[in-house]
Design a protein around this motif. Structure first.
Motif, mmCIF file in Angstrom:
data_model
loop_
_atom_site.group_PDB
_atom_site.id
_atom_site.type_symbol
_atom_site.label_atom_id
_atom_site.label_comp_id
_atom_site.label_asym_id
_atom_site.label_seq_id
_atom_site.Cartn_x
_atom_site.Cartn_y
_atom_site.Cartn_z
ATOM 1 N N ASN A 1 -2.263 -15.175 -9.980
ATOM 2 C CA ASN A 1 -3.024 -14.122 -10.670
ATOM 3 C C ASN A 1 -4.375 -14.596 -11.193
ATOM 4 O O ASN A 1 -5.057 -13.845 -11.877
ATOM 5 C CB ASN A 1 -2.227 -13.581 -11.862
ATOM 6 C CG ASN A 1 -1.039 -12.745 -11.458
ATOM 7 O OD1 ASN A 1 -0.763 -12.584 -10.280
ATOM 8 N ND2 ASN A 1 -0.327 -12.224 -12.435
ATOM 9 N N CYS B 1 -0.893 -9.276 -15.223
ATOM 10 C CA CYS B 1 -0.718 -8.523 -13.973
ATOM 11 C C CYS B 1 -1.019 -7.038 -14.128
ATOM 12 O O CYS B 1 -1.191 -6.343 -13.121
ATOM 13 C CB CYS B 1 0.700 -8.725 -13.417
ATOM 14 S SG CYS B 1 2.031 -7.976 -14.390
ATOM 15 N N PRO C 1 2.535 -5.240 -9.275
ATOM 16 C CA PRO C 1 1.881 -6.558 -9.280
ATOM 17 C C PRO C 1 2.075 -7.388 -8.016
ATOM 18 O O PRO C 1 1.221 -8.215 -7.691
ATOM 19 C CB PRO C 1 2.525 -7.259 -10.486
ATOM 20 C CG PRO C 1 2.958 -6.155 -11.377
ATOM 21 C CD PRO C 1 3.389 -5.055 -10.449
#
Length: 206
Positions: free
Chosen positions: A42, A47, A124
């Protein structure tokens, strides 16, 4: 990320121990690895809101269960990597928690939950966040201005669901140095910052 044989054995041991399985101390090394994995994937961002987690300690970052582990319908997915990610406490604990209203059709979410179209919000792991929302962060000295620009229905839903407008307003307030009570901007702000703020104020009023 795949679990090692040793990690799988530890997970099974935690399940056999019963009780509050997720908080069994024997899982701590696995949970640390999950966090490190998603922090890298990420780029150190939550997220859901994409705010920076770069300087946060692991302990204050939550492992997010997209399908909540506290719901008996989804407890079987508690350790599925595809159902895990990382989030800030605001998005996880204060907003999403054990809610399931982001599921398009609860009767059709199983057995295959790994389908993007089964979720109203940006998943996500199944969606590319930036296909649906442009996240803009402008930093000047110690002030940060954040804006979100939705590009799809999923983007609009995510923006609303996670109250991303409140993050925009909060950063706007901090840039100005006061609570936002009027649309009048501080005349001493640099022109480029003022232009960004004016665009954001206009957007928030629509």
């Amino acid at each position: 990320m795949n679990y090692t044989e040793q990690e799988i054995a530890i997970i099974e041991q935690a399940k056999n121990n019963g009780g509050d399985i997720w908080n069994d101390q024997i899982l701590n090394p696995i949970k640390r690895r999950v966090k490190l994995h998603y922090r890298a994937i990420n780029f150190e961002q939550c997220c859901y809101c994409r705010r920076d987690l770069q300087d946060e300690f692991n302990m204050v970052i939550d492992i997010e269960h997209i399908l909540p582990k506290g719901n008996t319908l989804f407890s079987e997915y508690m350790f599925d990597i595809e159902n895990l990610n990382i989030s800030c406490k605001r998005c996880n604990m204060n907003i999403k928690n054990d809610r399931i209203d982001f599921i398009v059709d609860l009767s059709k979410i199983k057995p295959n939950y790994k389908v993007s179209g089964k979720y109203h919000f940006i998943h996500p792991n199944l969606d590319n966040y930036f296909d649906h929302i442009d996240y803009e962060s402008t930093i000047r000295n110690n002030k940060k201005l954040i804006k979100y620009n939705s590009k799809s229905e999923k983007g609009k839903y995510t923006y609303s669901y996670f109250h991303l407008d409140r993050i925009e307003i909060d950063t706007l307030s901090k840039v100005q140095g006061v609570e936002i009570k009027t649309n009048e901007l501080n005349p001493d702000l640099p022109e480029d910052i003022k232009a960004n703020l004016e665009q954001l104020l206009d957007k928030l009023q629509k």
